[in-house]
Scaffold this motif. Structure first.
Motif, PDB file in Angstrom:
ATOM      1  N   SER A 214      54.828  40.574  -1.884  1.00  0.00           N
ATOM      2  CA  SER A 214      56.702  40.069  -1.300  1.00  0.00           C
ATOM      3  C   SER A 214      57.754  40.020  -2.528  1.00  0.00           C
ATOM      4  O   SER A 214      58.123  39.835  -2.314  1.00  0.00           O
ATOM      5  CB  SER A 214      55.822  38.943  -0.775  1.00  0.00           C
ATOM      6  OG  SER A 214      55.628  38.224  -1.976  1.00  0.00           O
ATOM      7  N   GLU A 215      57.259  39.390  -3.876  1.00  0.00           N
ATOM      8  CA  GLU A 215      58.500  39.938  -4.791  1.00  0.00           C
ATOM      9  C   GLU A 215      59.144  40.837  -5.006  1.00  0.00           C
ATOM     10  O   GLU A 215      60.011  41.145  -4.744  1.00  0.00           O
ATOM     11  CB  GLU A 215      57.317  39.123  -6.378  1.00  0.00           C
ATOM     12  CG  GLU A 215      56.793  37.830  -6.073  1.00  0.00           C
ATOM     13  CD  GLU A 215      54.987  38.276  -5.754  1.00  0.00           C
ATOM     14  OE1 GLU A 215      54.736  38.641  -5.478  1.00  0.00           O
ATOM     15  OE2 GLU A 215      54.802  36.372  -5.365  1.00  0.00           O
TER      16      GLU A 215
ATOM     17  N   LYS B  55      53.538  37.313   2.036  1.00  0.00           N
ATOM     18  CA  LYS B  55      53.494  36.389   1.322  1.00  0.00           C
ATOM     19  C   LYS B  55      52.144  35.692   1.679  1.00  0.00           C
ATOM     20  O   LYS B  55      50.577  35.258   0.834  1.00  0.00           O
ATOM     21  CB  LYS B  55      54.232  35.117   0.615  1.00  0.00           C
ATOM     22  CG  LYS B  55      53.814  34.383  -0.416  1.00  0.00           C
ATOM     23  CD  LYS B  55      55.596  33.385  -0.563  1.00  0.00           C
ATOM     24  CE  LYS B  55      56.358  34.527  -1.877  1.00  0.00           C
ATOM     25  NZ  LYS B  55      57.614  33.804  -1.852  1.00  0.00           N
TER      26      LYS B  55
END
Length: 93
Positions: free
Chosen positions: A46-47, A89
């Motif tokens: 997700s980052e 996430k």
């Protein structure tokens, strides 16, 4: 939620003719969209998606007229990408 991959493909098709002009905004946008699509397809983290979403939005904010349809399309793609990051996430906290 719309599919950001399909949205990117449609936007790439829309700008295809203008994106062949080296140095044009569309030429740079095509490069940014292709890179963004690769990140979304990988779904590594997700980052990574969040970072790529921020980069795409910075490009759009700096190089496109915020009232233009192209900016709106770019923002919609980024919004859907951000949703994908949030889902990833949530699935992998």
């Amino acid at each position: 939620m719309s599919d950001p991959i399909q949205m990117i493909s449609a936007l790439l098709n829309e700008i295809a003719g203008r994106a062949d002009v080296e140095g044009s905004v569309e030429w740079y946008l095509r490069s940014n969209l292709i890179d963004y699509k690769r990140v979304l397809l990988r779904r590594t983290s997700s980052e990574e998606i969040e970072f790529a979403t921020g980069a795409l939005m910075r490009f759009c904010a700096e190089h496109l007229d915020a009232s233009a349809p192209l900016y709106q399309d770019c923002a919609e793609v980024a919004e859907e990408g951000a949703k994908m990051a949030a889902q990833l996430k949530a699935a992998h906290p």
